[in-house]
Design a protein around this motif. Structure first.
Motif, short mmCIF file in Angstrom:
data_model
loop_
_atom_site.label_atom_id
_atom_site.label_comp_id
_atom_site.label_asym_id
_atom_site.label_seq_id
_atom_site.Cartn_x
_atom_site.Cartn_y
_atom_site.Cartn_z
N ALA A 159 -24.33 -10.56 32.46
CA ALA A 159 -24.58 -11.73 33.30
C ALA A 159 -23.84 -11.55 34.63
CB ALA A 159 -24.09 -13.00 32.60
N ALA A 160 -24.38 -12.16 35.70
CA ALA A 160 -23.76 -12.04 37.02
C ALA A 160 -22.32 -12.54 36.97
CB ALA A 160 -24.57 -12.83 38.04
N GLN A 161 -21.42 -11.77 37.55
CA GLN A 161 -20.00 -12.13 37.57
C GLN A 161 -19.57 -12.44 39.00
OE1 GLN A 161 -18.30 -12.56 34.88
NE2 GLN A 161 -19.61 -11.55 33.36
N PRO A 162 -18.67 -13.40 39.19
CA PRO A 162 -18.26 -13.77 40.55
C PRO A 162 -17.50 -12.67 41.28
CG PRO A 162 -16.93 -14.91 38.89
CD PRO A 162 -18.07 -14.27 38.17
N TRP A 163 -16.99 -11.68 40.54
CA TRP A 163 -16.21 -10.61 41.14
C TRP A 163 -17.01 -9.30 41.29
CZ3 TRP A 163 -16.90 -7.42 37.14
CH2 TRP A 163 -16.86 -7.94 35.84
N PHE A 226 -7.26 -5.87 45.51
CA PHE A 226 -6.68 -6.04 44.18
C PHE A 226 -7.34 -7.23 43.50
CE2 PHE A 226 -3.62 -7.86 41.16
CZ PHE A 226 -3.33 -6.74 40.39
N LEU A 227 -7.75 -7.02 42.25
CA LEU A 227 -8.43 -8.06 41.46
C LEU A 227 -7.66 -8.24 40.16
CD1 LEU A 227 -10.96 -9.88 41.00
CD2 LEU A 227 -12.06 -7.87 39.97
N ASN A 228 -7.21 -9.46 39.91
CA ASN A 228 -6.46 -9.73 38.69
C ASN A 228 -7.32 -10.53 37.73
OD1 ASN A 228 -4.63 -10.20 36.69
ND2 ASN A 228 -3.13 -11.26 37.95
N LEU A 229 -7.79 -9.86 36.69
CA LEU A 229 -8.58 -10.52 35.65
C LEU A 229 -7.85 -10.51 34.32
CD1 LEU A 229 -12.23 -9.38 36.44
CD2 LEU A 229 -11.20 -11.62 36.81
N THR A 230 -6.53 -10.40 34.35
CA THR A 230 -5.78 -10.51 33.10
C THR A 230 -5.94 -11.93 32.56
OG1 THR A 230 -3.73 -11.13 34.25
CG2 THR A 230 -4.10 -8.78 33.81
N ALA A 239 -17.65 -6.91 30.43
CA ALA A 239 -18.38 -6.62 31.67
C ALA A 239 -17.54 -5.79 32.62
CB ALA A 239 -18.81 -7.93 32.33
N LEU A 240 -16.26 -6.09 32.71
CA LEU A 240 -15.39 -5.41 33.68
C LEU A 240 -15.24 -3.93 33.37
CD1 LEU A 240 -13.42 -5.50 36.08
CD2 LEU A 240 -11.62 -6.11 34.46
N VAL A 241 -14.97 -3.59 32.12
CA VAL A 241 -14.72 -2.19 31.80
C VAL A 241 -15.99 -1.35 31.81
CG1 VAL A 241 -12.64 -2.75 30.49
CG2 VAL A 241 -14.81 -2.53 29.29
N ARG A 242 -17.15 -1.99 31.92
CA ARG A 242 -18.41 -1.25 32.07
C ARG A 242 -18.75 -0.97 33.53
NH1 ARG A 242 -22.93 -4.55 29.29
NH2 ARG A 242 -24.16 -2.78 30.00
N GLN A 243 -17.97 -1.52 34.47
CA GLN A 243 -18.27 -1.31 35.89
C GLN A 243 -18.08 0.16 36.27
OE1 GLN A 243 -19.52 -3.85 37.86
NE2 GLN A 243 -19.53 -4.87 35.88
#
Length: 317
Positions: A159-163, A226-230, A239-243
């Protein structure tokens, strides 16, 4: 074989490995309808697999009553084969509940799960230690398919992510750091220093942090890079680790998912073995594992990890 029930409720990395095996099966046996029992926490990942036709959710957090309800539901189902890829008592009971002429389980099953199988898959022929994914591949001959793993693991689009825009830059200079793991003993404590080194040594680098628990950087970072998604929910983590990026992180499920997705992966190991639990396969030029001296992550220097990262970046693919 026209129908198969896969029992692999957890954990994230183990499910990733099982999906890679079942993807191979689906390519060779497209007529087979595949159902999967999975914990609610990881259901989204299995639902993203286009080759899985049905997801049966195991609500472990709801306790004994929910488990008994699941067994009753499975008792009414018929499959040509069942693969218990978990190999524990709970999954063995699920296998027992289903009606099937072929109930396959792991040779290394524990907690007495083996009494619920009528057939067991062999361990890899080569001398161990065996990687977890090599062990699971041995289920494939049960369907007449030679063991192999195809890359990448193909999943439905996220799904579309804001980041998402953060990952529009050069993937070679974009890094996803997974800063925790399932056990504290597997967590390298010096990601702050590594983040500083990356920004200092790699021009235009972008770094995204990801973890199950919320954490703020203790070093200065350029806000626009820098993007903090912790602390993010599981679906965003997946979704993030598939980027398209280079993954840097501990022995963890997200590390395995990033490797399966075809990314460059630098895995950091302490007390566990990369030969058994590293990005698969370690011989892939996209994969690298750094081992802490004596298995003690506290003494693994950030400059050593940076050196391994630079060597990984320099590899011709």
């Amino acid at each position: 074989m026209k129908s198969l029930l896969v029992i692999k409720p957890s954990s994230l990395g183990d499910i990733v490995h099982a999906l890679q095996v079942v993807q191979t099966l689906a390519k060779e046996r497209p007529e087979c309808r595949i159902s999967w029992v999975v914990r609610e926490r990881f259901a989204g990942l299995v639902q993203a697999a286009p080759f899985v036709h049905e997801v049966i959710i195991f609500r472990r957090r709801d306790g004994t009553k929910a488990f008994l309800n699941l067994l009753r539901a499975l008792r009414g189902r018929q499959f040509d084969a069942v693969w218990d890829m978990q190999g524990l008592l709970r999954s063995g009971l699920m296998t027992w509940a289903v009606r099937s002429p072929q109930k396959w389980g792991r040779k290394d099953a524990r907690e007495g799960a083996g009494i619920f199988y009528d057939r067991r898959v062999a361990l890899p022929a080569a001398e161990g230690p065996h990687h977890a994914l090599d062990i699971l591949q041995q289920f494939l001959p049960a369907a007449g398919v030679a063991p192999r793993i195809d890359f990448p693991l193909v999943l439905k689009p996220d799904a579309a992510q804001p980041w998402a825009e953060f990952f529009s830059a050069d993937p070679a200079n974009t890094f996803v750091m997974f800063t925790d793991s399932r056990g504290a003993e597997k967590e390298w404590p010096r990601f702050n220093e590594l983040t500083t080194l990356i920004f200092e040594t790699i021009p235009n680098a972008r770094v995204a942090w990801c973890a199950g628990k919320l954490e703020e950087p203790k070093v200065a970072v350029p806000a626009e890079r820098f993007l903090n998604l912790t602390g993010c929910p599981m679906d965003q983590m997946i979704a993030l680790v598939r980027q398209p990026a280079t993954f840097i992180g501990n022995d963890s499920g997200p590390m395995h998912l990033s490797a399966a997705s075809g990314n460059r992966v630098l895995a950091i190991f302490g007390p566990t073995s990369p030969q058994r639990f590293g990005p698969y396969p370690l011989s892939n030029r996209k994969h690298c594992a750094v081992e802490a001296p004596g298995g003690n992550l506290a003494v693994l220097a950030p400059v050593a990890v940076l050196g391994a990262l630079q060597e990984l970046q320099a590899r011709k693919l």
